[in-house]
Scaffold this motif. Structure first.
Motif, PDB file in Angstrom:
ATOM      1  N   ALA A  85       1.333  -1.050  -0.115  1.00  0.00           N
ATOM      2  CA  ALA A  85      -0.374   0.430   0.396  1.00  0.00           C
ATOM      3  C   ALA A  85       0.467   1.177  -0.741  1.00  0.00           C
ATOM      4  O   ALA A  85       0.323   1.866  -0.564  1.00  0.00           O
ATOM      5  CB  ALA A  85      -1.029  -0.201   1.214  1.00  0.00           C
ATOM      6  N   ARG A  86       2.194   1.578   0.993  1.00  0.00           N
ATOM      7  CA  ARG A  86       2.297   1.793   0.777  1.00  0.00           C
ATOM      8  C   ARG A  86       3.153   2.372  -0.485  1.00  0.00           C
ATOM      9  O   ARG A  86       3.982   3.420  -0.991  1.00  0.00           O
ATOM     10  CB  ARG A  86       3.862   2.041   2.253  1.00  0.00           C
ATOM     11  CG  ARG A  86       3.547   2.634   3.072  1.00  0.00           C
ATOM     12  CD  ARG A  86       4.960   2.897   4.702  1.00  0.00           C
ATOM     13  NE  ARG A  86       5.225   1.664   3.890  1.00  0.00           N
ATOM     14  CZ  ARG A  86       5.669   0.378   4.836  1.00  0.00           C
ATOM     15  NH1 ARG A  86       4.690   0.137   5.111  1.00  0.00           N
ATOM     16  NH2 ARG A  86       6.570  -0.591   4.596  1.00  0.00           N
ATOM     17  N   THR A  87       3.621   1.577  -0.981  1.00  0.00           N
ATOM     18  CA  THR A  87       4.255   1.362  -2.350  1.00  0.00           C
ATOM     19  C   THR A  87       3.927   2.363  -3.842  1.00  0.00           C
ATOM     20  O   THR A  87       4.482   3.217  -4.128  1.00  0.00           O
ATOM     21  CB  THR A  87       4.875   0.479  -2.951  1.00  0.00           C
ATOM     22  OG1 THR A  87       5.943  -0.312  -1.811  1.00  0.00           O
ATOM     23  CG2 THR A  87       6.522   0.399  -3.811  1.00  0.00           C
ATOM     24  N   LEU A  88       2.761   2.212  -3.609  1.00  0.00           N
ATOM     25  CA  LEU A  88       1.477   1.931  -4.708  1.00  0.00           C
ATOM     26  C   LEU A  88       1.388   3.087  -4.250  1.00  0.00           C
ATOM     27  O   LEU A  88       1.289   4.283  -5.311  1.00  0.00           O
ATOM     28  CB  LEU A  88       0.117   0.764  -4.647  1.00  0.00           C
ATOM     29  CG  LEU A  88       0.076   0.112  -4.769  1.00  0.00           C
ATOM     30  CD1 LEU A  88      -0.893  -1.069  -4.960  1.00  0.00           C
ATOM     31  CD2 LEU A  88       0.965  -0.320  -6.132  1.00  0.00           C
ATOM     32  N   GLN A  89       0.976   4.117  -3.196  1.00  0.00           N
ATOM     33  CA  GLN A  89       0.808   5.526  -2.280  1.00  0.00           C
ATOM     34  C   GLN A  89       1.624   6.073  -2.899  1.00  0.00           C
ATOM     35  O   GLN A  89       2.113   7.418  -3.930  1.00  0.00           O
ATOM     36  CB  GLN A  89       0.476   6.263  -1.278  1.00  0.00           C
ATOM     37  CG  GLN A  89       0.162   7.177  -0.986  1.00  0.00           C
ATOM     38  CD  GLN A  89      -1.026   7.360  -1.524  1.00  0.00           C
ATOM     39  OE1 GLN A  89      -1.964   7.162  -1.906  1.00  0.00           O
ATOM     40  NE2 GLN A  89      -1.134   8.629  -1.714  1.00  0.00           N
ATOM     41  N   ALA A  90       3.268   5.621  -3.148  1.00  0.00           N
ATOM     42  CA  ALA A  90       4.460   6.457  -3.417  1.00  0.00           C
ATOM     43  C   ALA A  90       4.581   6.832  -4.464  1.00  0.00           C
ATOM     44  O   ALA A  90       5.441   7.405  -5.406  1.00  0.00           O
ATOM     45  CB  ALA A  90       5.463   5.763  -2.029  1.00  0.00           C
ATOM     46  N   ARG A  92       2.496   6.934  -7.415  1.00  0.00           N
ATOM     47  CA  ARG A  92       1.008   6.866  -7.969  1.00  0.00           C
ATOM     48  C   ARG A  92       1.439   6.860  -9.578  1.00  0.00           C
ATOM     49  O   ARG A  92       2.329   8.120  -9.647  1.00  0.00           O
ATOM     50  CB  ARG A  92       0.646   7.810  -7.593  1.00  0.00           C
ATOM     51  CG  ARG A  92      -1.099   7.419  -6.541  1.00  0.00           C
ATOM     52  CD  ARG A  92      -1.220   9.598  -6.075  1.00  0.00           C
ATOM     53  NE  ARG A  92      -2.273  10.180  -6.898  1.00  0.00           N
ATOM     54  CZ  ARG A  92      -3.542   8.462  -6.565  1.00  0.00           C
ATOM     55  NH1 ARG A  92      -3.304   8.890  -5.315  1.00  0.00           N
ATOM     56  NH2 ARG A  92      -4.688   9.207  -7.141  1.00  0.00           N
TER      57      ARG A  92
END
Ligand code: FA5
Length: 353
Positions: A85-90, A92
């Motif tokens: 989730a963190r990676t996807l957010q970072a 984007r």
């Protein structure tokens, strides 16, 4: 022993609760499920217990181990999800953004016009024949009926080339026009059958060079396309018909064309060809300098001396030739006001066509 196991279980689960990183999770695994973990020591101590306690303690120890392993797997899954989730957010990615167009190359305006001229001439049965850009004075002038010191040399100021050869019997020049190609072509075809040379209908495109004052209309290098037709009974009417047809294919079927008498040493008679100004329709404007006409090429019947120099007997053969400048034609078609744009490498100009 059973209480100890419950206490170990509770401690381990509590410790697991607060873990938020993979490294800490691995440390937890070593501490609670590793070879030296207190739980594992319980398994090793089983043999020392009284016989009747062993099954119960063994069972409970296995239960605790399974419980901890499940809890570990569940935590591992949670950490992985959180990382994702963190990676996807970072990182984007907006997939709705329009793509970036790669810049497309295009043909240079001179090349476009050259190809247009050559394709029209090809439709009319002309084959392309190319010849060299560095010529001898002999081919560029003398064989075209322009001897040394002839005043017609004034018409084409020349770049002379120092070829650096020891035995420099020739005067080398950058060709001032494509007309020397006429001699090369006639000699080439005449050599195929010297007694009865074949008829010729060719187009000679190429770069030409003149030691001129650069102005809005004149460059020191520019293209020309030469046409040459040689055969039996080729007449001035053929020349007129061919060039009128060429102009209509180039400038439209309605284009009006006129021939004006002119002078070139290598043709006799000679003419210059104008088309009616397609900007003002012949009424007069700044493009045609208020004359109503635009000059587009020079032409004439091949001079007998030139035919002879090419290996074609002027008693049996006649011919016509013409020469035009694609840059000037392009300027007329698109109302380009300065010929210097062609070689200035300015993308703002080039990208317009
Ligand atoms: C000649 O060069 C003759 N060889 C043409 C010819 C061929 C006549 C065969 C008869 C038979 P002229 O110098 O006019 O002619 O040049 C022909 C064309 O070349 C001109 O109409 C023009 O379009 C182009 N041209 C000549 N000089 C320049 C220049 N400095 N810059 C750009 N275009 C030029």
């Amino acid at each position: 022993m059973l209480e100890k196991l419950s206490a170990l279980e509770q401690q381990a689960l509590e410790a697991l609760e607060g873990i938020t990183e993979e490294q800490a999770l691995e440390a937890w695994r070593v501490a609670h499920l590793g070879r030296n973990a207190p739980l594992m020591q319980v398994f090793s101590a089983l043999a020392t217990l009284p016989r009747e306690e062993r099954p119960l303690v063994g069972q409970r120890a296995n239960q605790v181990k399974t419980r901890l392993e499940q809890a570990f797997a569940e935590k591992q899954r949670q950490l992985k999800e959180a990382w994702l989730a963190r990676t996807l957010q970072a990182e984007r990615l907006d997939v709705t953004l329009p793509g970036r167009r790669p810049p497309l190359g295009r043909l240079h305006p001179s090349t476009q016009q050259l190809r247009r001229v050559l394709s029209i001439l090809a439709e009319m049965g002309f084959q392309v024949f190319t010849s060299r850009e560095v010529e001898t004075d002999e081919y560029n002038f003398q064989l075209l009926n322009i001897p040394p010191h002839h005043p017609a040399r004034e018409m084409q100021d020349t770049f002379y080339v120092d070829a650096g050869l020891k035995d420099d019997t020739y005067n080398w020049v950058l060709r001032t026009h494509t007309s020397p190609g006429q001699i090369h072509a006639m000699r080439y075809f005449a050599a195929l059958n010297p007694q009865d040379p074949p008829p010729i209908r060719i187009a000679l495109p190429g770069m030409c060079f003149r030691y001129e004052q650069i102005t809005a209309r004149s460059e020191i290098q520019f293209h020309q396309v030469e046409g040459l037709v040689v055969g039996h009974h080729v007449t001035f009417s053929d020349l007129k018909g061919t060039l009128v047809d060429f102009c209509r294919r180039m400038f439209g079927q309605e284009a009006r064309v006129r021939f004006r008498p002119s002078y070139f040493p290598f043709t006799e008679p000679s003419a210059e060809v104008d088309v009616e100004c397609f900007v003002c329709g012949g009424k007069g404007c700044s493009v045609c300098k208020y004359s109503g006409w635009l000059e587009i090429l020079g032409a004439g019947m091949v001079h007998p001396v030139v035919l002879q120099n090419g290996g074609y007997d002027p008693q049996r053969y006649t011919g016509f030739a013409f020469g035009m400048g694609p840059e000037r034609q392009f300027m007329l078609r698109y109302r380009v006001e300065d010929i210097r744009f062609f070689w200035s490498n300015d993308l703002r100009f080039l990208e317009q066509f």
